[in-house]
Design an enzyme around this catalytic site. Structure first.
Site, short mmCIF file in Angstrom:
data_model
loop_
_atom_site.label_atom_id
_atom_site.label_comp_id
_atom_site.label_asym_id
_atom_site.label_seq_id
_atom_site.Cartn_x
_atom_site.Cartn_y
_atom_site.Cartn_z
N LEU A 13 -10.43 9.63 -2.99
CA LEU A 13 -10.22 9.86 -4.42
C LEU A 13 -11.53 9.83 -5.20
CD1 LEU A 13 -7.43 10.48 -5.35
CD2 LEU A 13 -7.16 8.16 -6.16
N ASN A 105 -4.00 1.77 -6.37
CA ASN A 105 -2.54 1.80 -6.31
C ASN A 105 -2.03 0.36 -6.32
OD1 ASN A 105 -0.10 3.06 -6.11
ND2 ASN A 105 -0.19 3.36 -3.91
N ALA A 131 -5.63 13.34 -1.71
CA ALA A 131 -6.86 13.83 -1.09
C ALA A 131 -7.10 13.05 0.20
CB ALA A 131 -8.04 13.62 -2.03
N ARG A 133 -10.25 12.59 3.51
CA ARG A 133 -11.59 12.94 3.98
C ARG A 133 -11.49 13.71 5.28
NH1 ARG A 133 -14.83 7.53 4.04
NH2 ARG A 133 -12.69 6.77 3.90
N LYS A 184 5.73 2.92 -9.94
CA LYS A 184 5.12 3.46 -8.70
C LYS A 184 5.17 2.38 -7.62
CE LYS A 184 2.55 6.55 -6.41
NZ LYS A 184 1.30 6.09 -5.91
N SER A 252 1.75 7.05 2.73
CA SER A 252 0.36 6.60 2.86
C SER A 252 0.26 5.36 3.75
CB SER A 252 -0.24 6.33 1.48
OG SER A 252 0.56 5.40 0.79
N GLU A 264 -2.45 -1.63 1.95
CA GLU A 264 -2.54 -2.30 0.65
C GLU A 264 -1.29 -3.16 0.41
OE1 GLU A 264 -5.41 0.37 -2.12
OE2 GLU A 264 -3.58 1.40 -1.59
#
Ligand code: NAD
Ligand code: KPL
Length: 305
Positions: A13, A105, A131, A133, A184, A252, A264
Site C-alpha cells: 500500500l 487495517n 495491491a 508486491r 470493516k 488477506s 494482524e
C-alpha cells in the site's frame, strides 16, 4: 511548494500511494528500514507501479529513518503490529504541526500511535484498494477501491485532500471514521478467520452459513455495546454480500497464513475479544473462534499476536 509526503512502509500500500503521488508531480520521500534497504532501492531506478498490465517506474527519493529532514506529513503504511514501533523511531523528526495518516487495517494500532504523539494530528484511514508486491520495489495495483479518511477528534478535512484528488487516489473525508473501521473489523472477523480454519476461498463460506450467521449476531451485539450501532446494522446481510462478491478470492488472512506471514489477528479478532471482555460480554463463538485461530497459527509456527 507542496508539503513533502514522507511514506513509512515501502510495502504494497505504501508504494501504491507513493507512486501515484509522485506521478502527480508531488514531492514524496520513501523512508526505508536501514542502509541495506536503501542501497537495494538505490540500485533500481525507482518504484514500479503495474496497472492494467502496464508497468511504469517513478523516481521517488529514498532515505532512512536517520535522515535529518523534519517531517510534516507522514503516511504510515506498515502493518498494524509494526506501526507504533516504526513511528517511534521517527518521533525526533516529526515537526510540531506534523500530520500522520494511518493506513492500518483493524483497530488498536491507531490509538497506540496517537497516544505516543499527543500533539500530532492522527488521521485514520480505511481502504478497500488492493495491491501486492510482485517483487522488491514493484507493486501491482490489483483492486480498485476507495479510501475513507477521518479524524476522530476533529471533523475538519485537511487541505491536502487536494493532493489525493490530483494523484487520482479515490477517497472521501468521513466524519465517522471509527464506525467505518469497526464495520470493516466486523466483516474481517466474520470472514477471514473462517477462511483460514476451513482452508477455503471466501466463497467457500457459503457452505458454513450457520457459523457465519452466529458470528455476525455476536459481532453485532459487540458493536452495539461498544457504542457503534450504525456499524452493527444489517451486518449479516453485508457479510453475505461480501462473501458472494469476493467468492473467488482468498482473504488477506488466508494469504498471510499460506505465505507464512504474520497476521494482524491482534488488531482484528483479538481486538474484538478484548473489547468484549472489557464490556463483560459473553460472546462464546467469537471467543472460541479466537482460540481455534490461535491454535491454528501456533501449529503453523506463526505468531498468534
Ligand atoms: P506490507 O507488508 O506489504 O508493507 C509494510 C511495509 O512496512 C513492509 O515493506 C515493511 O518492511 C515496512 N516496515 C515495517 N516496519 C518498518 C520500519 N520500522 N521502518 C520502515 N519500514 C517498515 O503491508 P501492506 O499490505 O502494504 O499493508 C499495510 C497496511 O494496510 C496493513 O494494515 C493492511 O492490512 C492494510 N491494507 C492493505 C491492503 C493491500 O492490498 N495490501 C489493502 C487494504 C488495507
Ligand atoms: O477485506 C477483506 C480481506 O480479505 O481482508 C475481505 C475481502 C472483506 C474479506 O474479509
Amino acid at each position: 511548494m507542496s508539503t513533502t509526503w514522507h511514506v513509512l512502509g515501502a510495502g504494497s500500500l505504501g508504494t501504491l500511494w507513493a507512486a501515484r503521488l509522485a506521478r502527480a508531480g508531488l514531492p514524496v520521500r520513501l523512508i526505508l528500514r536501514d542502509k541495506a534497504r536503501l542501497a537495494s532501492y538505490q540500485a533500481v531506478s525507482g518504484l514500479t507501479l503495474v496497472e492494467q498490465g502496464q508497468a511504469r517506474t517513478y523516481p521517488v527519493t529514498g532515505e532512512t529513518v536517520d535522515s535529518p529532514e523534519p517531517i510534516h506529513r507522514l503516511l504510515v503504511a506498515c502493518k498494524a503490529y509494526d506501526a507504533p514501533g516504526a513511528v517511534a523511531q521517527l518521533e525526533h523528526r516529526l515537526a510540531p504541526d506534523a500530520e500522520l495518516i494511518l493506513l492500518q487495517n483493524g483497530l488498536g494500532s491507531q490509538d497506540a500511535v496517537a497516544a505516543q504523539l499527543p500533539l500530532a494530528r492522527c488521521i485514520f484511514a480505511s481502504s478497500t484498494e488492493g495491491a501486492f508486491r510482485e517483487s522488491d520495489w514493484c507493486v501491482v495495483f490489483a483492486g480498485h477501491g476507495y479510501t475513507w479518511l477521518g479524524d476522530a477528534s476533529h471533523p475538519t478535512a485537511p487541505l491536502w485532500l487536494d493532493d489525493l484528488r490530483g494523484a487520482g487516489i479515490p477517497h472521501e473525508w468521513n466524519t465517522d471514521i471509527l464506525t467505518r473501521l469497526w464495520r470493516k473489523l466486523a466483516l474481517n472477523c466474520a470472514i477471514n478467520p473462517l477462511t483460514v480454519l476451513h482452508q477455503c476461498r471466501n466463497g467457500g463460506l457459503q457452505d458454513h452459513q450457520c457459523e457465519v450467521a452466529t458470528l455476525c449476531a455476536e459481532l453485532a451485539e459487540l458493536l452495539e455495546c461498544c457504542g457503534q450501532p450504525a456499524a452493527a446494522q444489517d451486518l449479516q446481510a453485508e457479510v453475505e454480500r461480501v462473501i458472494q462478491a469476493t467468492a473467488a478470492n482468498y482473504s488477506s488472512m488466508y494469504q498471510d497464513v499460506a505465505n507464512g506471514r504474520r497476521t494482524e489477528i491482534s488488531y482484528l479478532l483479538g481486538y474484538a475479544c478484548q473489547a468484549a471482555t472489557r464490556h463483560q460480554l459473553s460472546l462464546p463463538h467469537l471467543q472460541q473462534l479466537q482460540v481455534r485461530l490461535v491454535n491454528h497459527l501456533s501449529a503453523h509456527g506463526l505468531p498468534s499476536d
